[in-house]
Scaffold this motif. Structure first.
Motif, mmCIF file in Angstrom:
data_model
loop_
_atom_site.group_PDB
_atom_site.id
_atom_site.type_symbol
_atom_site.label_atom_id
_atom_site.label_comp_id
_atom_site.label_asym_id
_atom_site.label_seq_id
_atom_site.Cartn_x
_atom_site.Cartn_y
_atom_site.Cartn_z
ATOM 1 N N THR A 61 0.807 -1.219 0.000
ATOM 2 C CA THR A 61 0.000 0.000 0.000
ATOM 3 C C THR A 61 0.843 1.273 0.000
ATOM 4 O O THR A 61 0.351 2.329 -0.396
ATOM 5 N N ASN A 102 -0.115 4.267 -2.761
ATOM 6 C CA ASN A 102 -0.437 5.677 -2.561
ATOM 7 C C ASN A 102 0.649 6.631 -3.060
ATOM 8 O O ASN A 102 0.360 7.783 -3.372
ATOM 9 N N TRP A 128 -8.755 5.593 -4.965
ATOM 10 C CA TRP A 128 -9.173 6.021 -3.628
ATOM 11 C C TRP A 128 -10.367 5.206 -3.139
ATOM 12 O O TRP A 128 -10.336 4.619 -2.053
ATOM 13 N N LEU A 154 -7.536 2.691 -1.412
ATOM 14 C CA LEU A 154 -6.935 3.460 -0.328
ATOM 15 C C LEU A 154 -7.918 3.743 0.806
ATOM 16 O O LEU A 154 -7.581 3.570 1.987
ATOM 17 N N SER A 212 -7.751 2.674 5.095
ATOM 18 C CA SER A 212 -7.368 3.777 5.970
ATOM 19 C C SER A 212 -7.856 3.527 7.390
ATOM 20 O O SER A 212 -8.987 3.089 7.601
ATOM 21 N N MET A 255 -2.253 3.667 7.157
ATOM 22 C CA MET A 255 -2.882 2.873 6.115
ATOM 23 C C MET A 255 -2.447 1.420 6.310
ATOM 24 O O MET A 255 -1.249 1.133 6.431
ATOM 25 N N GLN A 315 1.653 8.054 3.689
ATOM 26 C CA GLN A 315 0.509 8.354 2.854
ATOM 27 C C GLN A 315 0.012 9.787 3.034
ATOM 28 O O GLN A 315 -0.955 10.203 2.394
#
Length: 663
Positions: free
Chosen positions: A286, A290, A325, A329, A333, A339, A354
């Motif tokens: 991740t 991002n 997103w 993402l 979150s 994240m 991030q």
């Protein structure tokens, strides 16, 4: 120190928020952080004599001090840019009462360090050759076969050149004697990109982030030298590299008009899986997911900062941001702005790297959820910085000064996004964010499943590339969010432990906000992330990594009862025999210990429960086993009853169709 940071977090969270105020708070937090960081920056700066023109030079020391590799060049260029930025924007003003530097540092010193480090950077580039790096080499890429290297390209040099361009821009007239040399660096790097093919690939080693930093230097070239004879070709290349960051297979047929062409005409190849997830280092990572958005946002910033006439935002630079997103993402979150990394991390943990991706979504895409998460992420980053005495960003960094430079770079970019694209809306609330993200989601291409309830976030992952299988439980309160942390060991980690060999690929079932993962083979197991608080794990025993670090807490208060464990009067674990806590030392920059036990028929994990509640829940749990069939009854603190039955042998025999009985 952590207590101070967390107290600040809580105080800021309780203050009323009005549209526009979030920008000033974020910018103030970023600037105060960077001002404090100047103590560390000064401590690693060294003068390095003069170049062949007689200009005084210096550099910021990495482990590879002043060398031509990523460690040496990236550290120096990042720090030159950040120090130049603080020198320009950090001065106190009537509007913004910042500008308090650590004792013994002046803005004049910052200017000198930034200018000399910039000179070192452009002097040692192969386009100028005013001096060599400390290893006797030059750095950078060139379109010319100049006989210096066997190849014309140095990996990542575009990213370092972005920092050179911005450092020069921040210094302005103070760096006017080096403008031609900076231009040589940029033209060399931009022209090299005209002669190469845009790289693509999505299985194991995405090229998304590489294309992102290639776009960075092209954006700088287009902004600074719009009348250059190659400027039109640079603009073309900028759009092509930018578009081919977050690309999926469907883009090959997409007829959406974007920057004067259909999307399919910009498309070179796929860099994301069809579900918009990304792999790098052979697994779902991740941080790389991002950082691409961050890089594209930095190209937008460069265009605006270096050329005041530029007002348009190229849609190639925001292609698929919304999908990434919404589908990836935001799904991962967490309450403190971190994240989730389903398989853990292969560099420093709790970087909060991030931050600029949240800032990009908040400022450029006007997203209230991102604005809320950005504020939380920044406060967490500031809390971590409070653990150090020299202004650096973390203890036990995995790559030393380079990590500090990268973090400062990201804090700086966050400030700039709010300066150029201020928000005029309120951030969303955490409770509203949770309510919109309750539904469990499987990332089928990555063998990952995630879930959310009002009590906690859960995630489980099986990685063929890493040969690892592990789970994550994060309570939905900031103060408890870092007690249980990701851990990789052998073929397993959190929840399932350390099997002798890689476990069979699990099957996932999602329904509402719950999920089940189960596998047979040599290490059969079943995990149920219930709709409420309980996470029920069958045939594994207790396995959970705990942070014991100055950033989180150096002590954990663990109480053992009859069939239960309470951690900090916050985490409850029911089940497991002969549980022990082994201190493992520093893992991914965080002091970590592992709570483990022998294999047990069932273990249940609870979040945000007291020691007394844990004891009561243990008394309500019922477990029975008949051969390979395990039956469990467990309850939540609110009285909700969960029952699960798992036939390990049957699952192994019918692994593609068998599913557990959930009543």
């Amino acid at each position: 120190m952590w207590r101070l940071g967390f107290t600040l977090f809580c105080l800021l969270a309780m203050l009323p928020v009005f549209a526009g105020e979030t920008d000033s708070r974020i910018q103030e937090g970023c600037m105060q952080s960077l001002l404090r960081f100047m103590q560390y920056a000064k401590s690693i700066y060294v003068d390095a004599g003069v170049n062949s023109r007689g200009d005084s030079v210096g550099y910021f020391k990495a482990w590879s001090a002043g060398e031509s590799n990523e460690d040496g060049v990236r550290t120096n260029t990042d720090l030159a840019m950040v120090v130049a930025f603080v020198n320009k924007y950090g001065l106190p003003s009537a509007e913004k009462q910042t500008g308090i530097l650590p004792a013994g540092i002046t803005f004049e010193e910052l200017q000198t360090m930034a200018l000399r480090a910039l000179r070192y950077a452009y002097s040692t580039h192969r386009s100028n050759r005013l001096m060599t790096c400390t290893d006797g080499k030059y750095w950078g890429s060139s379109p010319e076969d100049d006989g210096y290297r066997d190849k014309r390209h140095q990996w990542e040099s575009s990213l370092w050149t972005l920092s050179v361009a911005l450092a020069s821009g921040f210094l302005g007239d103070k760096a006017r004697d080096g403008k031609d040399f900076v231009k040589n660096v940029l033209v060399s790097e931009c022209d090299y990109l005209l002669m190469r093919e845009v790289p693509t690939g999505y299985q194991g080693d995405t090229k998304a982030e590489e294309n992102g930093w290639e776009a960075n230097v092209l954006a700088c070239g287009c902004a600074l030298y719009p009348d250059h004879e190659h400027a039109e070709r640079w603009r073309e290349a900028l759009n092509r590299y930018a578009f081919n960051c977050y690309t999926v297979a469907a883009d090959a047929q997409d007829t959406t008009m974007i920057e004067g062409r259909m999307a399919k005409d910009w498309f070179v190849g796929q860099n994301l899986y069809d579900d918009f997830t990304l792999q790098n280092h052979s697994y779902f990572h991740t941080s790389y997911q991002n950082v691409v958005m961050q890089e594209q946002a930095e190209s937008i910033l460069a265009l605006h900062l270096l050329n005041s006439s530029f007002t348009h935002i190229n849609r190639t630079l925001t292609w698929h941001w919304q999908e990434v997103w919404d589908q990836v993402l935001a799904q991962l979150s967490l309450v403190d702005g971190e994240m989730a990394m389903p398989n853990g991390n292969d560099w420093s943990m709790f970087l909060f790297d991030q931050l600029p991706a949240y800032a990009a979504m908040a400022t450029i895409m006007r997203n209230p959820d991102a604005l809320m998460l950005e504020s939380r992420c920044l406060q967490s980053l500031l809390s971590r910085q409070q653990t150090t005495t020299d202004g650096s960003y973390m203890l036990n960094s995995d790559i030393g000064p380079r990590r500090m430079g990268v973090t400062a770079h990201r804090v700086m970019m966050t400030w700039l996004m709010h300066e150029l694209f201020p928000t005029d809306f309120l951030p969303s609330t955490w409770d509203d964010f949770v309510a919109r993200h309750l539904e469990a989601k499987e990332f089928a291409s990555q063998h990952v499943v995630r879930g959310m309830s009002k009590d906690r976030f859960t995630c489980f992952s099986w990685s063929k590339g890493l040969k690892n299988c592990t789970g994550i439980i994060v309570p939905n309160t900031v103060e408890a969010s870092k007690i249980m942390i990701p851990y990789k060991q052998g073929f397993g980690g959190n929840l399932i432990g350390e099997p002798e060999r890689m476990v069979e690929q699990p099957a996932f079932i999602t329904k509402g906000n719950e999920w089940v993962a189960f596998a047979g083979g040599s290490h059969p197991f079943c995990i149920w992330s219930t709709p409420g608080n309980a996470v029920i794990v069958l045939n594994c025993g207790v396995n959970m990594a705990l942070s014991m670090d100055p950033f989180t807490s150096e002590e954990r208060h663990i109480h053992y009862g009859d069939g239960w464990i309470s951690i900090d009067n916050t985490i409850g674990i029911v089940g497991g025999k002969e549980v022990k806590l082994d201190k493992k030392g520093v893992v991914n920059s965080i002091n970590t210990a592992v709570l483990s036990s022998e294999k047990a028929d069932a273990v249940v994990y609870y979040s945000n429960v007291t020691q007394q509640q844990t004891s009561q829940l243990a008394g309500l749990m019922q477990v029975s086993r008949d051969g390979d069939i395990i039956k469990v009854k467990a309850e939540d603190p609110d009285g909700t009853v969960y029952r699960i039955e798992y036939d390990m042998q049957h699952r192994h025999a019918r692994k593609t169709t068998e599913r557990q009985i959930i009543e």
